[in-house]
Motif scaffolding. Structure first.
Motif, PDB file in Angstrom:
ATOM      1  N   GLY A 180       0.815  -1.216   0.000  1.00  0.00           N
ATOM      2  CA  GLY A 180       0.000   0.000   0.000  1.00  0.00           C
ATOM      3  C   GLY A 180       0.844   1.260   0.000  1.00  0.00           C
ATOM      4  O   GLY A 180       0.551   2.231  -0.721  1.00  0.00           O
ATOM      5  N   LEU A 181       1.897   1.273   0.803  1.00  0.00           N
ATOM      6  CA  LEU A 181       2.785   2.451   0.858  1.00  0.00           C
ATOM      7  C   LEU A 181       3.479   2.690  -0.485  1.00  0.00           C
ATOM      8  O   LEU A 181       3.585   3.836  -0.953  1.00  0.00           O
ATOM      9  N   LEU A 182       3.952   1.601  -1.087  1.00  0.00           N
ATOM     10  CA  LEU A 182       4.613   1.739  -2.387  1.00  0.00           C
ATOM     11  C   LEU A 182       3.640   2.219  -3.466  1.00  0.00           C
ATOM     12  O   LEU A 182       3.998   3.014  -4.340  1.00  0.00           O
ATOM     13  N   MET A 183       2.407   1.762  -3.402  1.00  0.00           N
ATOM     14  CA  MET A 183       1.406   2.196  -4.370  1.00  0.00           C
ATOM     15  C   MET A 183       1.141   3.702  -4.248  1.00  0.00           C
ATOM     16  O   MET A 183       1.050   4.428  -5.253  1.00  0.00           O
ATOM     17  N   HIS A 184       1.021   4.191  -3.030  1.00  0.00           N
ATOM     18  CA  HIS A 184       0.789   5.628  -2.840  1.00  0.00           C
ATOM     19  C   HIS A 184       2.002   6.454  -3.238  1.00  0.00           C
ATOM     20  O   HIS A 184       1.859   7.586  -3.718  1.00  0.00           O
ATOM     21  N   HIS A 185       3.186   5.866  -3.058  1.00  0.00           N
ATOM     22  CA  HIS A 185       4.381   6.573  -3.508  1.00  0.00           C
ATOM     23  C   HIS A 185       4.387   6.702  -5.041  1.00  0.00           C
ATOM     24  O   HIS A 185       4.684   7.778  -5.590  1.00  0.00           O
ATOM     25  N   LEU A 186       4.018   5.618  -5.713  1.00  0.00           N
ATOM     26  CA  LEU A 186       3.958   5.654  -7.171  1.00  0.00           C
ATOM     27  C   LEU A 186       2.882   6.618  -7.661  1.00  0.00           C
ATOM     28  O   LEU A 186       3.023   7.261  -8.718  1.00  0.00           O
ATOM     29  N   LYS A 188       2.221   9.401  -6.749  1.00  0.00           N
ATOM     30  CA  LYS A 188       2.670  10.801  -6.816  1.00  0.00           C
ATOM     31  C   LYS A 188       2.954  11.204  -8.254  1.00  0.00           C
ATOM     32  O   LYS A 188       2.978  12.395  -8.585  1.00  0.00           O
ATOM     33  N   SER A 189       3.186  10.203  -9.098  1.00  0.00           N
ATOM     34  CA  SER A 189       3.345  10.449 -10.529  1.00  0.00           C
ATOM     35  C   SER A 189       1.982  10.306 -11.195  1.00  0.00           C
ATOM     36  O   SER A 189       1.271   9.319 -10.947  1.00  0.00           O
ATOM     37  N   PRO A 190       1.580  11.265 -12.023  1.00  0.00           N
ATOM     38  CA  PRO A 190       0.263  11.199 -12.692  1.00  0.00           C
ATOM     39  C   PRO A 190       0.051   9.908 -13.474  1.00  0.00           C
ATOM     40  O   PRO A 190      -1.076   9.442 -13.620  1.00  0.00           O
ATOM     41  N   GLY A 195      -7.084   9.872 -10.397  1.00  0.00           N
ATOM     42  CA  GLY A 195      -7.628  10.887  -9.507  1.00  0.00           C
ATOM     43  C   GLY A 195      -6.657  11.090  -8.359  1.00  0.00           C
ATOM     44  O   GLY A 195      -5.474  11.372  -8.570  1.00  0.00           O
ATOM     45  N   THR A 196      -7.124  10.874  -7.144  1.00  0.00           N
ATOM     46  CA  THR A 196      -6.248  11.019  -5.978  1.00  0.00           C
ATOM     47  C   THR A 196      -5.775   9.656  -5.451  1.00  0.00           C
ATOM     48  O   THR A 196      -5.110   9.592  -4.412  1.00  0.00           O
ATOM     49  N   SER A 197      -6.115   8.588  -6.159  1.00  0.00           N
ATOM     50  CA  SER A 197      -5.757   7.232  -5.705  1.00  0.00           C
ATOM     51  C   SER A 197      -4.792   6.572  -6.691  1.00  0.00           C
ATOM     52  O   SER A 197      -4.719   6.964  -7.859  1.00  0.00           O
ATOM     53  N   PRO A 198      -4.062   5.567  -6.242  1.00  0.00           N
ATOM     54  CA  PRO A 198      -3.194   4.816  -7.148  1.00  0.00           C
ATOM     55  C   PRO A 198      -4.001   4.116  -8.231  1.00  0.00           C
ATOM     56  O   PRO A 198      -5.117   3.660  -7.990  1.00  0.00           O
ATOM     57  N   ASN A 199      -3.420   4.031  -9.416  1.00  0.00           N
ATOM     58  CA  ASN A 199      -4.044   3.351 -10.547  1.00  0.00           C
ATOM     59  C   ASN A 199      -3.569   1.894 -10.549  1.00  0.00           C
ATOM     60  O   ASN A 199      -2.434   1.600 -10.913  1.00  0.00           O
ATOM     61  N   LYS A 200      -4.443   0.997 -10.164  1.00  0.00           N
ATOM     62  CA  LYS A 200      -4.033  -0.400  -9.988  1.00  0.00           C
ATOM     63  C   LYS A 200      -3.604  -1.036 -11.307  1.00  0.00           C
ATOM     64  O   LYS A 200      -2.656  -1.813 -11.351  1.00  0.00           O
TER      65      LYS A 200
END
Length: 241
Positions: A180-186, A188-190, A195-200
């Motif tokens: 989860g942390l790594l996904m939110h870090h990624l 940060k790049s559009p 939107g405001t969440s990671p693109n799975k």
């Protein structure tokens, strides 16, 4: 096998941090050998017997047998002699915490394939209807030993192979948090955000590209269940302060 190789199971529980019942169950499973040590020099007379079944007499049930006195055998026990505890008596220790001393001597009798017999009884047991025969002492847990090295190896084996549910569950939760942390870090790049969440979907494609770049077998990555990524994101939300 020497006396110095043995440790009382009561002491073993402290030294190796294992419960007495675990030692008994491991012995029943054939993983440990339970022993006792003779405290005296002793001669036992054993008599082979033929089982005649159980019969009722005056409201009581009597086990009848035919002793073969002509084939009796003398068993000599030395002080300090190490004696193995049979399986049936290990069960008695588990249930009753004791068993009769005479049961240690019967396995020492010669196997009589030339003789039709069912079991051994001591001379004292055969004539137990007569008065004046003292009872055999009881072997208790205080008298039981185990091979110290054998127990240590069993404890180490159990520690390596026994992955408890709590440990597995902890590792799973930690893995979700890391993902989860790594996904939110990624995110940060559009490119890896929706939107405001990671693109799975994009993150899954990134994993495949990284595997190819690092020459890692990508088997399973193309079919990775996006629910895992969703679970990681949900778990991370639950962990926020």
């Amino acid at each position: 096998m020497k006396l110095r190789d043995l440790i009382k199971i009561n002491d073993a529980t402290i030294k190796h941090g294992v419960a007495i019942n675990d030692i008994l169950f491991d012995a029943l499973d054939g993983n440990l050998t339970l022993l006792t040590v003779s405290k005296k020099e002793y001669r036992e007379c054993l008599i082979p017997c033929i089982d005649k079944g159980t019969h009722e007499a005056n409201g009581s049930y009597i086990h009848q047998f035919e002793p073969l006195f002509d084939h009796k055998e003398l068993i000599d026990i030395q002080i300090g002699q190490i004696l193995a505890i049979p399986e049936k008596q290990i069960k008695e220790l588990t249930v009753n915490q004791q068993f009769s001393e005479v049961e240690l001597y019967k396995p020492l009798a010669t196997a009589r394939e030339d003789l039709v017999m069912d079991f051994w009884k001591s001379e004292r047991e055969v004539f137990d209807f007569q008065k004046g025969f003292p009872r055999y002492p009881e072997i208790t847990l205080d008298d039981v030993y185990v091979l110290d090295r054998e127990l240590l190896l069993q404890v180490e084996k159990t520690e390596v192979t026994d992955v408890t549910p709590s440990n597995t569950e902890t590792a799973s939760r930690t893995s979700l948090k890391v993902i989860g942390l790594l996904m939110h870090h990624l995110a940060k790049s559009p490119r890896y955000a929706s939107g405001t969440s990671p693109n799975k979907s994009q993150i899954k494609e990134l994993l495949i590209d990284l595997a190819e770049e690092l020459d890692v077998n990508n088997y399973g990555l193309s079919k990775v269940d996006e629910r895992l990524l969703a679970d990681a994101m949900n778990y991370l939300e639950d962990q926020k302060n």
